[in-house]
Design a protein around this motif. Sequence first.
Motif, PDB file in Angstrom:
ATOM      1  N   ARG A   1      -8.883  22.264 -10.220  1.00 33.98           N
ATOM      2  CA  ARG A   1      -9.727  22.290  -9.121  1.00 33.98           C
ATOM      3  C   ARG A   1      -9.905  23.781  -8.446  1.00 33.98           C
TER       4      ARG A   1
ATOM      5  N   LEU B   1     -11.696  25.844 -11.751  1.00 36.75           N
ATOM      6  CA  LEU B   1     -13.399  26.154 -11.382  1.00 36.75           C
ATOM      7  C   LEU B   1     -13.080  26.921 -10.038  1.00 36.75           C
ATOM      8  N   GLU B   2     -12.647  26.729  -8.949  1.00 35.85           N
ATOM      9  CA  GLU B   2     -12.614  27.872  -7.288  1.00 35.85           C
ATOM     10  C   GLU B   2     -12.769  29.118  -8.193  1.00 35.85           C
TER      11      GLU B   2
ATOM     12  N   ALA C   1     -12.890  30.625 -11.249  1.00 42.63           N
ATOM     13  CA  ALA C   1     -14.221  30.384 -12.117  1.00 42.63           C
ATOM     14  C   ALA C   1     -15.711  30.894 -11.006  1.00 42.63           C
ATOM     15  N   HIS C   2     -16.272  29.828 -10.404  1.00 47.90           N
ATOM     16  CA  HIS C   2     -16.702  29.959  -9.321  1.00 47.90           C
ATOM     17  C   HIS C   2     -17.503  31.619  -8.541  1.00 47.90           C
ATOM     18  N   LEU C   3     -16.300  31.998  -8.603  1.00 54.51           N
ATOM     19  CA  LEU C   3     -15.588  33.326  -7.297  1.00 54.51           C
ATOM     20  C   LEU C   3     -16.117  33.710  -8.371  1.00 54.51           C
ATOM     21  N   GLN C   4     -16.218  33.927  -9.384  1.00 57.31           N
ATOM     22  CA  GLN C   4     -15.738  35.560 -10.697  1.00 57.31           C
ATOM     23  C   GLN C   4     -17.250  35.584 -11.026  1.00 57.31           C
ATOM     24  N   LEU C   5     -18.078  34.424 -10.520  1.00 56.21           N
ATOM     25  CA  LEU C   5     -19.497  34.223 -11.630  1.00 56.21           C
ATOM     26  C   LEU C   5     -20.079  34.816 -10.433  1.00 56.21           C
ATOM     27  N   VAL C   6     -20.270  34.526  -8.339  1.00 52.61           N
ATOM     28  CA  VAL C   6     -20.482  35.106  -7.687  1.00 52.61           C
ATOM     29  C   VAL C   6     -20.205  36.401  -7.641  1.00 52.61           C
TER      30      VAL C   6
END
Length: 269
Positions: free
Chosen positions: A50, A53-54, A56-61
């Motif tokens: 988890r 994933l969080e 990776a999401h922050l990095q993408l944003v």
Amino acid sequence: GKLNPTRMSITTKTGEEIPVTLSASIIEVNEKEIGSVGVFTDMREILQMRKDLEAAHLQLVQSEKIASVGRMAAGVAHEINNPLSGVLMYAELLVESFNEDPDTLRDIQEIIDQTLRCKRIVSELLEFSRQTVGKVSSFPISELVTKCLNVLVNQSAFQDIEVSTDFQPHMPRMVGDMGQLQQVFANLFINAADAMEGEGRLRITARYDDEKGQFTIWVADTGPGIPENLRDKIFDIFFTTKPVGKGTGLGLSITENIIKLHGGQIKID
């Protein structure tokens, strides 16, 4: 008679806390309670997934934000550059017309200085908007760092700063755009000198990890450090703690961008 899955932590003999969920139920035989059974599930792997994933999401944003700001910056920079060039040209023509009037010349020189400052910010915005690595070559890290230092150490801000380097021997050559990476280290060294207010020690250390195929480079100074409440902001575009006129807040944003373009990451301690 049942305990629904409940989160808790258990402590091992060594004192390590392990997150678990506990499910339990009572065992009955002939309607008589004879015991209970409990199942502990180790949650470390799930919680780590988890967390990853969080992250990776922050990095993408963040990447999308940087890309959109970069595109906007490039457009703005191009639009601003032309009128600035006109202001500069006419200001320089005025210098010739007012050679005999020192007071007016001082005012015109202020126009020229501020226009040049705007042009510098514009060029930094264009640098920030760059989305590719430029001219790629291979070179020793020691050569990269030494070239940066040779440019800077003769400046007045570095006169009372003791610089030391510690490079692991026999490291492989680094591959990248040497010009862009020189800009990275120049930004870090200048920030260090500013933080130490021109007096202290600057230490540069470089190591190579054969297993990971990774260079790690530390830039450390004896300045006061960055307050904890500002640490998550220092790579934001236009964020600066320097006084007005001294910093644009683009140096570390550009530094982070260049390092990411080279497949690396920058961290602060």
